[in-house]
Design an enzyme around this catalytic site. Sequence first.
Site, PDB file in Angstrom:
ATOM      1  N   SER A 195       0.666  -1.354   0.119  1.00 48.39           N
ATOM      2  CA  SER A 195       0.343   0.233  -0.355  1.00 48.39           C
ATOM      3  C   SER A 195       1.159   1.408   0.540  1.00 48.39           C
ATOM      4  O   SER A 195       2.171   1.346   0.712  1.00 48.39           O
ATOM      5  CB  SER A 195      -0.728   0.170   0.950  1.00 48.39           C
ATOM      6  OG  SER A 195      -1.047   0.876   1.169  1.00 48.39           O
ATOM      7  N   TYR A 215      -1.912   6.202  -3.739  1.00 54.53           N
ATOM      8  CA  TYR A 215      -3.224   7.080  -3.646  1.00 54.53           C
ATOM      9  C   TYR A 215      -2.579   8.282  -4.210  1.00 54.53           C
ATOM     10  O   TYR A 215      -1.739   8.626  -3.932  1.00 54.53           O
ATOM     11  CB  TYR A 215      -3.464   6.847  -2.174  1.00 54.53           C
ATOM     12  CG  TYR A 215      -4.458   6.099  -1.917  1.00 54.53           C
ATOM     13  CD1 TYR A 215      -5.335   4.985  -2.519  1.00 54.53           C
ATOM     14  CD2 TYR A 215      -3.934   5.209  -0.806  1.00 54.53           C
ATOM     15  CE1 TYR A 215      -6.437   4.997  -1.593  1.00 54.53           C
ATOM     16  CE2 TYR A 215      -4.541   4.418   0.265  1.00 54.53           C
ATOM     17  CZ  TYR A 215      -5.823   4.141  -0.274  1.00 54.53           C
ATOM     18  OH  TYR A 215      -6.979   3.062  -0.044  1.00 54.53           O
ATOM     19  N   THR A 217      -5.570   2.657  -7.369  1.00 53.89           N
ATOM     20  CA  THR A 217      -6.416   3.095  -6.030  1.00 53.89           C
ATOM     21  C   THR A 217      -7.702   3.992  -6.828  1.00 53.89           C
ATOM     22  O   THR A 217      -7.045   5.459  -6.413  1.00 53.89           O
ATOM     23  CB  THR A 217      -6.582   2.867  -4.747  1.00 53.89           C
ATOM     24  OG1 THR A 217      -5.520   1.189  -4.739  1.00 53.89           O
ATOM     25  CG2 THR A 217      -7.542   2.290  -3.685  1.00 53.89           C
ATOM     26  N   LYS A 262      -7.666  -0.352  -9.875  1.00 52.86           N
ATOM     27  CA  LYS A 262      -8.382  -1.164  -9.012  1.00 52.86           C
ATOM     28  C   LYS A 262      -8.939  -0.916  -8.366  1.00 52.86           C
ATOM     29  O   LYS A 262      -9.274   0.919  -8.205  1.00 52.86           O
ATOM     30  CB  LYS A 262      -7.028  -1.088  -7.240  1.00 52.86           C
ATOM     31  CG  LYS A 262      -7.965  -2.032  -6.189  1.00 52.86           C
ATOM     32  CD  LYS A 262      -7.032  -2.342  -5.262  1.00 52.86           C
ATOM     33  CE  LYS A 262      -7.120  -2.923  -3.798  1.00 52.86           C
ATOM     34  NZ  LYS A 262      -7.731  -1.896  -3.566  1.00 52.86           N
ATOM     35  N   HIS A 291     -13.207  -2.302  -2.896  1.00 51.46           N
ATOM     36  CA  HIS A 291     -12.351  -2.166  -1.548  1.00 51.46           C
ATOM     37  C   HIS A 291     -12.597  -3.082  -0.288  1.00 51.46           C
ATOM     38  O   HIS A 291     -12.659  -2.737   1.452  1.00 51.46           O
ATOM     39  CB  HIS A 291     -12.447  -0.842  -0.724  1.00 51.46           C
ATOM     40  CG  HIS A 291     -11.250   0.715  -0.763  1.00 51.46           C
ATOM     41  ND1 HIS A 291     -10.500   0.890  -1.486  1.00 51.46           N
ATOM     42  CD2 HIS A 291     -10.900   0.577   0.329  1.00 51.46           C
ATOM     43  CE1 HIS A 291      -9.083   1.088  -0.854  1.00 51.46           C
ATOM     44  NE2 HIS A 291      -9.281   0.806   0.527  1.00 51.46           N
TER      45      HIS A 291
HETATM   46  C1  LIG Z   1      -7.589  -2.116   7.042  1.00 48.42           C
HETATM   47  C2  LIG Z   1      -7.781  -2.274   5.821  1.00 48.42           C
HETATM   48  C3  LIG Z   1      -7.199  -1.079   4.642  1.00 48.42           C
HETATM   49  C4  LIG Z   1      -7.175  -1.107   3.295  1.00 48.42           C
HETATM   50  N1  LIG Z   1      -6.262  -0.323   2.415  1.00 48.42           N
HETATM   51  C5  LIG Z   1      -6.321   0.095   1.200  1.00 48.42           C
HETATM   52  C6  LIG Z   1      -5.053   0.652   0.712  1.00 48.42           C
HETATM   53  O1  LIG Z   1      -4.695   1.553   1.500  1.00 48.42           O
HETATM   54  N2  LIG Z   1      -4.975   0.745  -0.674  1.00 48.42           N
HETATM   55  C7  LIG Z   1      -5.892   0.038  -1.316  1.00 48.42           C
HETATM   56  O2  LIG Z   1      -5.517  -0.435  -2.591  1.00 48.42           O
HETATM   57  N3  LIG Z   1      -7.176  -0.441  -0.575  1.00 48.42           N
HETATM   58  C8  LIG Z   1      -7.017  -1.050   0.809  1.00 48.42           C
HETATM   59  N4  LIG Z   1      -7.558  -1.781   1.113  1.00 48.42           N
HETATM   60  C9  LIG Z   1      -8.896  -2.130   0.616  1.00 48.42           C
HETATM   61  C10 LIG Z   1      -8.088  -4.038  -0.234  1.00 48.42           C
HETATM   62  O3  LIG Z   1      -6.851  -3.675  -0.151  1.00 48.42           O
HETATM   63  C11 LIG Z   1      -8.511  -4.886  -0.878  1.00 48.42           C
HETATM   64  O4  LIG Z   1      -9.617  -3.881  -1.459  1.00 48.42           O
HETATM   65  C12 LIG Z   1     -10.159  -5.281   0.144  1.00 48.42           C
HETATM   66  O5  LIG Z   1      -8.977  -5.385   1.613  1.00 48.42           O
HETATM   67  C13 LIG Z   1     -10.972  -6.859  -0.002  1.00 48.42           C
HETATM   68  O6  LIG Z   1     -11.853  -7.192   0.465  1.00 48.42           O
HETATM   69  P1  LIG Z   1     -11.620  -8.261   1.647  1.00 48.42           P
HETATM   70  O7  LIG Z   1     -10.643  -7.643   3.098  1.00 48.42           O
HETATM   71  O8  LIG Z   1     -12.893  -9.057   1.827  1.00 48.42           O
HETATM   72  O9  LIG Z   1     -10.805  -9.519   1.085  1.00 48.42           O
HETATM   73  C14 LIG Z   1      -7.507  -1.861   2.980  1.00 48.42           C
HETATM   74  C15 LIG Z   1      -9.282  -2.634   3.422  1.00 48.42           C
HETATM   75  C16 LIG Z   1      -8.806  -3.039   4.265  1.00 48.42           C
HETATM   76  C17 LIG Z   1      -9.618  -4.182   4.789  1.00 48.42           C
END
Ligand SMILES: Cc1cc2nc3c(=O)[nH]c(=O)nc-3n(C[C@H](O)[C@H](O)[C@H](O)COP(=O)(O)O)c2cc1C
Length: 405
Positions: free
Chosen positions: A165, A188, A214, A278, A302
Site C-alpha cells: 500500500s 493513492y 486505486t 483497482k 475495497h
Molecule cells: C484495513 C484495510 C486497509 C486497506 N487499505 C487499502 C489501501 O491502503 N489501499 C488499497 O488500495 N486498498 C486498501 N484496502 C482494500 C484492500 O486492498 C482490498 O480491496 C480489500 O480488503 C479486499 O476485500 P477483503 O478484505 O474482503 O479481502 C484496505 C482494506 C482494509 C480491510
Amino acid sequence: MTTSRRDLFKTLAAGGALIAAAQGTTQALAQSATQPPSQGAPAAPPPDFGAPSSQERELKIVNVERLEDDARKILSPGRFAIMGPSGDGWTYRENRRAFNDFPIMPRRLQNVDDKDIDLSTTLLGHKLPLPVFTCPTGAQGNFHVKAELPNAAGTGMAGSLFVASGASNRPMEEIAQATTGPKWFQIYMNRDMELNRWLVQRAKAAGYSAIVLTADALGPGQSDDYIALGRPRDPALTAGNHDPALGGHGNFSDQKRNLSFSDITFLREASGLPVLVKGVVQPDDIRQSLAEGAAGIWVSNHGGRQMDGGPASISMLRAAVDAVGGRVPVVLDSGIRRGGDIFKALSLGATAVGIGRPALWGLIDGGSLGVKSVYAQLAFELKSTMLLSGVAKVTDLNRDNLAKA
Ligand SMILES: Cc1cc2nc3c(=O)[nH]c(=O)nc-3n(C[C@H](O)[C@H](O)[C@H](O)COP(=O)(O)O)c2cc1C
C-alpha cells in the site's frame, strides 16, 4: 519534483516540521482516509487503544473466516474496528452472499487425480503457485508491531505476489526487501503530480514490477464502530513513504480526489511500469481505462470499506471480463474467504484473486507464518474443490464450471 522544491522539503524536514506533519497525517491516507485529514492526531494514543499484535507462529486453520475471531481477541476494539466495513455494511455482506449466485457445477468421472491438480497461474509475467495474491492494506502498524513486513514476508514464503500500500507505515524499500516474491506498488494519488512521479519512480527502483492505481477510495472510509469509539489513533505510526526520518517527503494527506483516466497515462509514463486500475467495475470505465493503456483491471469495492450500497465484486466480474475481452488480465478481490470462492472467480474469468482481511487476520494471529498458513489453507481448499469438480488446472476453469454462469 523540482530540485528547489526537494531542497525546501529537506530543509523543513531537518527542522522537524515535516516529521510532525507526517505523523499527524499518517492515517488520513494510511487507512484509505479512514480519518478526515483535518482532524490531526491526538498527542497520545487513547489508553484503551492497546498494542498491536506481536505474534509469530503457524496457524491451525479450520477456515480462514474463523481467524477473524482470534484477531478480535488479540486487538483492542479500536484497532479491530479499523478493518470494519463502511456504512451499514451492506456491500461488505453482499461480497460474501453473492458467491451463492454462482453454484459450482461438478463434473464426475473425469480421470483427475489429486496429483494432477495444478493451481499455478501466470499474472503479468509472474508465475504464481496459487492464483491468490495479497492486497494492499494501509497502516498495518495498527495490527502488528512489525507492520507490513511480516505480511510481505509471509506472502513471499507462499511464493506469491505482495501488493504494498502507498499508505504503509514502513517505507516501500523495506517492504520490498522483506519479501522473496514478486511485488507491486499501490498508489493513492497526491494533488502534487511531481510527488506522484517521485513515488512511482522510487517504486520502480525498489523492484516493484507494476503500479496499482486505486480508484475507489477518495475520502474517509471508516466503520461505524470505529467512529463510535472516537476514531482512536496511534500517533507513533508514521507514513512510511513520506516520513522524512525515513527519507520521504511531501504532504501525505493532500489526496487527489479528482482522478481521471489520464492519470493512468501519467503513471505509466512516469514509472515506465504497467499500471493496473483497482476499483473499476463499470464496463465503460473499464474500456476507457484500457484505452489509456491499463495493463490490468482489478475488480474491487475495497472490501466494502469505502462506498456502501454498491454491488458485490463477484457480481460485477462477468461483465468486467467481457468488457476486457482478453486484452489484459482481470483480477478480483472483496470477500474471498474459501477455495470455492477462488474457483468461482476464476471460472468467471479472473486470472487471480486478492485477499485483504484474510491476510491481515493471518498477520495479527501469526505474523509471517500466519500469513503463510492462510495461503496454505486456501491452496488446500482450492485443490479439494478442483478434485471434487473434476478440473485439473486452474487455467482451464471457465463458465461451464458454474451452474448458472
Ligand atoms: C484495513 C484495510 C486497509 C486497506 N487499505 C487499502 C489501501 O491502503 N489501499 C488499497 O488500495 N486498498 C486498501 N484496502 C482494500 C484492500 O486492498 C482490498 O480491496 C480489500 O480488503 C479486499 O476485500 P477483503 O478484505 O474482503 O479481502 C484496505 C482494506 C482494509 C480491510
